[in-house]
Enzyme design. Structure first.
Site, PDB file in Angstrom:
ATOM      1  N   ASP A  13      66.990  70.399  38.212  1.00  0.00           N
ATOM      2  CA  ASP A  13      67.329  71.034  36.936  1.00  0.00           C
ATOM      3  C   ASP A  13      68.655  71.786  37.058  1.00  0.00           C
ATOM      4  O   ASP A  13      69.462  71.832  36.122  1.00  0.00           O
ATOM      5  CB  ASP A  13      66.200  71.995  36.518  1.00  0.00           C
ATOM      6  CG  ASP A  13      66.022  72.082  35.020  1.00  0.00           C
ATOM      7  OD1 ASP A  13      67.045  72.061  34.307  1.00  0.00           O
ATOM      8  OD2 ASP A  13      64.880  72.187  34.540  1.00  0.00           O
TER       9      ASP A  13
ATOM     10  N   HIS B  79      72.252  70.356  36.104  1.00  0.00           N
ATOM     11  CA  HIS B  79      72.874  70.529  34.785  1.00  0.00           C
ATOM     12  C   HIS B  79      73.837  71.721  34.783  1.00  0.00           C
ATOM     13  O   HIS B  79      74.918  71.665  34.202  1.00  0.00           O
ATOM     14  CB  HIS B  79      71.806  70.800  33.718  1.00  0.00           C
ATOM     15  CG  HIS B  79      70.889  69.641  33.456  1.00  0.00           C
ATOM     16  ND1 HIS B  79      71.337  68.451  32.951  1.00  0.00           N
ATOM     17  CD2 HIS B  79      69.548  69.513  33.609  1.00  0.00           C
ATOM     18  CE1 HIS B  79      70.297  67.623  32.804  1.00  0.00           C
ATOM     19  NE2 HIS B  79      69.206  68.241  33.198  1.00  0.00           N
TER      20      HIS B  79
ATOM     21  N   HIS C 205      56.320  73.969  32.939  1.00  0.00           N
ATOM     22  CA  HIS C 205      57.741  74.040  33.300  1.00  0.00           C
ATOM     23  C   HIS C 205      58.439  74.842  32.214  1.00  0.00           C
ATOM     24  O   HIS C 205      58.434  74.447  31.053  1.00  0.00           O
ATOM     25  CB  HIS C 205      58.297  72.611  33.379  1.00  0.00           C
ATOM     26  CG  HIS C 205      59.791  72.514  33.589  1.00  0.00           C
ATOM     27  ND1 HIS C 205      60.351  72.282  34.833  1.00  0.00           N
ATOM     28  CD2 HIS C 205      60.830  72.582  32.724  1.00  0.00           C
ATOM     29  CE1 HIS C 205      61.679  72.210  34.710  1.00  0.00           C
ATOM     30  NE2 HIS C 205      61.999  72.393  33.437  1.00  0.00           N
TER      31      HIS C 205
ATOM     32  N   HIS D  66      61.741  77.263  30.550  1.00  0.00           N
ATOM     33  CA  HIS D  66      63.170  77.606  30.546  1.00  0.00           C
ATOM     34  C   HIS D  66      63.298  79.016  30.011  1.00  0.00           C
ATOM     35  O   HIS D  66      62.556  79.421  29.108  1.00  0.00           O
ATOM     36  CB  HIS D  66      63.988  76.608  29.711  1.00  0.00           C
ATOM     37  CG  HIS D  66      64.334  75.381  30.488  1.00  0.00           C
ATOM     38  ND1 HIS D  66      65.453  75.287  31.283  1.00  0.00           N
ATOM     39  CD2 HIS D  66      63.676  74.212  30.632  1.00  0.00           C
ATOM     40  CE1 HIS D  66      65.473  74.102  31.884  1.00  0.00           C
ATOM     41  NE2 HIS D  66      64.414  73.421  31.502  1.00  0.00           N
TER      42      HIS D  66
ATOM     43  N   TYR E  59      67.148  71.027  23.457  1.00  0.00           N
ATOM     44  CA  TYR E  59      67.074  70.614  24.869  1.00  0.00           C
ATOM     45  C   TYR E  59      68.100  71.392  25.701  1.00  0.00           C
ATOM     46  O   TYR E  59      69.297  71.387  25.399  1.00  0.00           O
ATOM     47  CB  TYR E  59      67.376  69.119  24.914  1.00  0.00           C
ATOM     48  CG  TYR E  59      66.909  68.391  26.145  1.00  0.00           C
ATOM     49  CD1 TYR E  59      65.560  68.295  26.455  1.00  0.00           C
ATOM     50  CD2 TYR E  59      67.822  67.741  26.969  1.00  0.00           C
ATOM     51  CE1 TYR E  59      65.132  67.583  27.566  1.00  0.00           C
ATOM     52  CE2 TYR E  59      67.407  67.025  28.086  1.00  0.00           C
ATOM     53  CZ  TYR E  59      66.059  66.958  28.376  1.00  0.00           C
ATOM     54  OH  TYR E  59      65.648  66.244  29.469  1.00  0.00           O
TER      55      TYR E  59
END
Lengths: 338, 295
Positions: A18, A21, A198, A200, A289
């Site tokens: 991840d 990115h 998961h 963010h 996203y």
């Protein structure tokens, strides 16, 4: 801590996937070796290594990897004495060919990721991974964007293909604690396999949401050291394991070692601090996203518009994960209409 | 001169949409829609339109070979492998809309004239039909080192076949970009978007070129879009092409004609429209051949 599961909690460190990115896919083999070695010594359970968009993600659409991901996977496997190296595969981007290659290099687990409503494209890959002898898990992305019943239906599909766990993947960092609770609970009541979460951190809820998920019965948990993940990063692993320890949950990971590697090894890799800035905040706020962030910032600069306007428009048009090409398109359109 | 006789095997969505398009053809006469389920919606519609129908599958052609010179196969890859053999023995031309790829890949925008010696051609993929012509056009003027395409389609327009084997799409399209498009190396991505109302098919083409010439490339793209529009009227540039160093980015949108599929399913429409055009090109050839022998 009261938990609705008696299974062990298994942590997957995602900074080497991840986090790709956040640094525009510029990992070097040395980064991966040093991070993997330290994580392995700290007792990390799984370490995910792939392009940010999974196997085969090194493209013009998402950004090219500086180093071939297969080299990075191989390097991580060589450094790990106890941890299992995991990979991500998004059907439509990567194929079974790359999965077999990763397996041959020593990857032991794959998460097969689809948009939350499109689980049926993962059947081929989930079952192949089982045949190859890998742990095979499903990863339902943008989980905030579908009603709970839909999430349950899709998770059951993944279970039927042979997935050993299904993740609720909050790709936009948009879920609120109650929504996490509702989703984990619904899955727990309908699945026989493990549930994963998961997060963010776009709304600064990653650790809080993860704790809620664990309370409700999630046992497969993701984090990224120093929040090295897309957008504002994920549940900060060294913080999460420290909090769990304070709550009496021992996951067998050395907290001091985690703090050290975060400070000494991961921090220097970051291009900028992983803080919640206006861009990442808007991701969570508009349900977009997380990997769109850097692309939107670049497009904003190129067309002279506020990246937030691009992100909000992408949210309005219901862009799903992987649609990075829409960012330039939308930016050009917004610029043209001014 | 009369039209050339054609049949469609497969009375599912693709076969039925192709049927509607073929009714408008000046050179092809659809004699028979062939399925295996007599109750299928496609066969029912064909009957209503006064088109011959059969639920006997390939046997319908084995028993009555005169019903078609050109056979469009809209069944499945596995089934077409068997059909290809039978059709070859019968001396029929096969236009294959399945991923079987027994014959060479074809895009009617690029190979407008195919030798009659080639008796089986494959329509690649929907994403391939939408993007390979653009890559080919850019390659002609600028030499494409690397072509990457992203096909985004509405979830509703992705059938169970596509979903069960999505790798087939990415791998076949990649090969098409290289073999037909002329890129040294290709890469294809496919994304399903469940938004309601369903989104139109969108395709993004990235090309890295060896000889950057914006003017020439822009013209080549414009011309190629016009060529494709001759058989897919809803095919258009969504945005002006973008140029950055050695990279060209082209944004396309495909709106279907709305024959059997709704207009958003441009991905399905471009397959049937391209297949029809390939069949028509064959028909023109066949008629020329007959004309010559009569002389």
């Amino acid at each position: 801590m009261k938990r609705n599961s008696d299974k062990l909690i298994k942590i997957t460190e995602v900074c080497l996937r991840d986090g790709s990115h956040a640094i525009a896919h510029q990992f070097t083999e040395e980064h991966v070796r040093s991070v993997s070695r330290a994580l392995d010594q700290a007792g990390m359970h799984y370490i995910e290594v792939s392009h940010g968009d999974g196997l085969g993600g090194s493209t013009l659409q998402y950004g090219r990897s500086l180093t071939d991901e297969m080299k990075l996977i191989e390097a991580a496997v060589e450094e790990c004495k106890q941890a299992t190296v995991a990979v991500l595969l998004i059907p439509g981007i990567g194929t079974v060919d790359e999965l077999k290659q990763a397996k041959n290099l020593g990857a032991g687990l794959v998460r097969v990721a689809t948009h939350v409503t499109e689980a049926d494209v993962s059947a081929q890959h989930i079952s192949l991974a089982r045949e190859l002898g890998m742990e095979s898990l499903g990863f339902l992305m943008m989980a905030h964007s579908a009603p709970v019943e839909k999430l349950v239906e899709q998770a059951k599909l993944m279970e039927s293909y042979g997935a050993e766990a299904v993740y609720i993947t909050d790709s936009a960092g948009a879920l609120l604690p109650d929504q996490v609770r509702e989703r984990v609970r619904a899955l727990r009541q309908s699945l026989d396999i493990e549930i994963g979460f998961h997060a963010h951190n776009n709304l600064s809820l990653a650790v809080a949401n993860t704790l809620v998920a664990i309370e409700e019965g999630a046992t497969r948990i993701d984090g990224s050291v120093r929040c090295l993940g897309a957008g504002a990063g994920n549940a900060q692993t060294e913080v999460l394991v420290s909090v769990l320890d304070r709550m009496g949950v021992n996951v067998g990971i050395d907290i001091y070692k985690m703090m050290d590697l975060a400070e000494d090894i991961v921090a220097p890799i970051l291009h900028r601090p992983q803080e919640i800035n206006k861009g990442s905040l808007v991701l969570g706020y508009a349900g977009v996203y997380s990997s769109f962030l850097l692309h939107a910032e670049r497009a904003g600069k190129r067309f002279g518009i506020d990246p937030r306007d691009i992100l909000i428009e992408l949210g309005r048009r219901k862009a799903v994960g992987g649609q990075e090409d829409m960012i330039l398109d939308v930016a050009a359109e917004l610029a043209g209409s001014r | 001169m009369g039209k050339v006789k054609a049949a469609i095997i497969g009375s599912g969505n693709i076969g039925t949409d192709l049927m509607y398009k073929m009714l408008r053809s000046d050179v092809l006469e659809l004699t028979t829609l062939i399925g295996i389920d007599p109750e299928s919606d496609g066969l029912r519609r064909a009957k209503e339109l006064g088109i011959g129908t059969s639920a006997d599958g390939i046997d319908a052609i084995v028993k009555n070979p005169e019903i078609a010179d050109i056979v469009f196969d809209a069944t499945s890859a596995k089934t077409h492998v068997r059909h290809a053999k039978v059709l070859r023995e019968l001396g029929k031309i096969a236009v294959d809309l399945t991923p079987a790829a027994r014959g060479p890949f074809v895009s009617p925008a690029i190979q407008s004239d195919i030798s009659l010696d080639v008796d089986n051609v494959n329509m690649i993929t929907c994403g391939g039909q939408a993007t390979i012509p653009i890559v080919y056009a850019i390659n002609e003027v600028a030499d494409v080192r690397y072509a990457e395409i992203v096909a985004t389609i509405s979830s509703k327009s992705a059938g169970p076949g596509t979903r069960a084997n999505i790798d087939e799409f990415t791998i076949t399209t990649k090969r098409g970009l290289e073999i037909v498009g002329g890129a040294d190396r290709g890469k294809a991505l496919i994304i399903l978007n469940p938004a309601e109302p369903p989104i139109l098919m969108r395709d993004t083409v990235y090309c890295e070129v060896k000889q950057m010439d914006e003017e020439k490339i822009r013209q080549a793209i414009t011309d190629m879009v016009e060529t494709v529009r001759q058989y897919v009227p809803g095919y258009r540039l969504k945005q002006e092409p973008m140029f950055e160093e050695n990279k060209v980015t082209v944004f396309l949108e495909v709106e279907g004609a709305g024959d059997y599929f709704p207009a958003y399913a441009g991905n399905l429409d471009i397959m049937t429209a391209a297949a029809l055009r390939v069949g028509e090109n064959y028909a023109v050839r066949l008629k020329e051949g007959k004309y010559e022998t009569q002389q």
